[in-house]
Design a protein around this motif. Sequence first.
Motif, PDB file in Angstrom:
ATOM      1  N   TRP A 182      14.815  -4.757   5.233  1.00  0.00           N
ATOM      2  CA  TRP A 182      16.130  -4.680   5.871  1.00  0.00           C
ATOM      3  C   TRP A 182      16.400  -5.831   6.820  1.00  0.00           C
ATOM      4  O   TRP A 182      17.547  -6.173   7.063  1.00  0.00           O
ATOM      5  CB  TRP A 182      16.263  -3.360   6.628  1.00  0.00           C
TER       6      TRP A 182
ATOM      7  N   ARG B 141      21.339   4.767   0.459  1.00  0.00           N
ATOM      8  CA  ARG B 141      22.214   4.507   1.585  1.00  0.00           C
ATOM      9  C   ARG B 141      22.663   5.827   2.224  1.00  0.00           C
ATOM     10  O   ARG B 141      22.706   5.963   3.441  1.00  0.00           O
ATOM     11  CB  ARG B 141      23.432   3.708   1.132  1.00  0.00           C
ATOM     12  N   ASN B 144      19.900   7.167   4.228  1.00  0.00           N
ATOM     13  CA  ASN B 144      19.802   6.334   5.420  1.00  0.00           C
ATOM     14  C   ASN B 144      20.870   6.720   6.455  1.00  0.00           C
ATOM     15  O   ASN B 144      20.574   6.931   7.630  1.00  0.00           O
ATOM     16  CB  ASN B 144      19.966   4.875   5.015  1.00  0.00           C
ATOM     17  N   PHE B 173      11.914   5.154   8.516  1.00  0.00           N
ATOM     18  CA  PHE B 173      11.809   5.105   7.058  1.00  0.00           C
ATOM     19  C   PHE B 173      10.582   4.293   6.637  1.00  0.00           C
ATOM     20  O   PHE B 173       9.894   4.640   5.682  1.00  0.00           O
ATOM     21  CB  PHE B 173      13.062   4.499   6.428  1.00  0.00           C
TER      22      PHE B 173
END
Lengths: 216, 216
Positions: A182, B141, B144, B173
């Motif tokens: 990320w 996503r 997340n 994560f």
Amino acid sequence: MTKNAPKRAWGTAIQNRDEQFEMKRQVVLRTAARTYSKRGFHETTLAEIAEELNISKPTLYYYFRSKDDILFECHRIAIEAITDDATPLPGPDEANGRERLEEFLKRYVRMVVDDFGTCLVMTGVSALEPENQGTVVEGRRRINDALVDILEDGRKDGTLQCDSPKVTAMFIFGAMNWLPQWYHSDGSLGVEEVTAQLIGFVMAGIETSGSLSPDS
Amino acid sequence: MTKNAPKRAWGTAIQNRDEQFEMKRQVVLRTAARTYSKRGFHETTLAEIAEELNISKPTLYYYFRSKDDILFECHRIAIEAITDDATPLPGPDEANGRERLEEFLKRYVRMVVDDFGTCLVMTGVSALEPENQGTVVEGRRRINDALVDILEDGRKDGTLQCDSPKVTAMFIFGAMNWLPQWYHSDGSLGVEEVTAQLIGFVMAGIETSGSLSPDS
DNA sequence: TGAATATTCGACTCATGAGTCGAATACGAG
DNA sequence: CTCGTATTCGACTCATGAGTCGAATATTCA
């Protein structure tokens, strides 16, 4: 004793053959590391890497033995970056556990954010040929052990608190190895900031009670 | 309204054709998920999977469209396992941030430790064909975002403390997705214990001050 | 300048493994 | 039992991409 110093014309700005050779190798490695990381090892063809460098595929084979060899080199460089750095990690007699942990984290983040480190943690070990796999696994183990040691020492000297250093080390590695997924150095967040946040997160989690008693 | 209930002999113990079909599909999926995770997607051949099940390669194609299709199904199942579980995650009105975070972590760990979840986090997204890649990325996503929301809500209601929910979510994560790399359910450590330790680690890191001020 | 060597590449080979085809076999319903 | 369909597989095809070969071309040095 041995040969006298090179003493060449033009100073060091213009490289000789060996230096050029080495430079080209490095360029290939960096390009490969980046591409392997971004698109995945198996999704990357040597033709692509060659094209990106405006050279031909056979030329790559002049510098490396095989596709796996290139990957292996990337991993090796990354591992070496922490394992035997010019300035070794402070030992138990130079700093306490907490300080050593912080230093370790800083280094590891720096490594993992670099092209080769990113490649190390993003392309799994399974792509490598078995023999090289061993070397890389061994390297990773050493790094792992280093962290576990630090955590254990920190527990002994009272500066860190966690009930299972091994498990805690895994959590920490997890958090760090996920970084390349990320974090992009060109974004708004600087490496320093991320590192600081990570350290803060880990430290907070490790300085107070490190576990809850399982409720079942 | 529609057809009346099946009402078949032998009860539900003996399956009919459709059920067998579905079962066989599931078996293939599990085997594939495990093998993909253990040896890597590209290192796994369909012949291997077939052999492990004592069937032939063409038979696999009777149940699935392609190798990627199998992988995609594995990912889809894993994502669904959290996204729309029978019992949805508690909302902001049912529990505070801290409690919701704990519940989320429990579920996620459970998911990630399962064959399909392991497959999801171990085989990167790059192996999938572009179109399916989108679906999986989208699913990830959503998961997340769910965590980020919880962290933000927790900050609002004062039960959690972190200065950057997004970054914190990534750390979490990371720690969780790394689990399959080292945790093996047959070892001495139970899932419950690991989950508890992870929760403890995260909670500790998140209930006290979540960051250090960068010193440079 | 020219011989020796380093570097580069076009045009191959070749193994691998995904995916297909058509024929065989098993099975359930009438 | 027999037909139609579901299931299975042996024996292929075929695209891809790693790796090779031998011939150019560039570079160094005497």
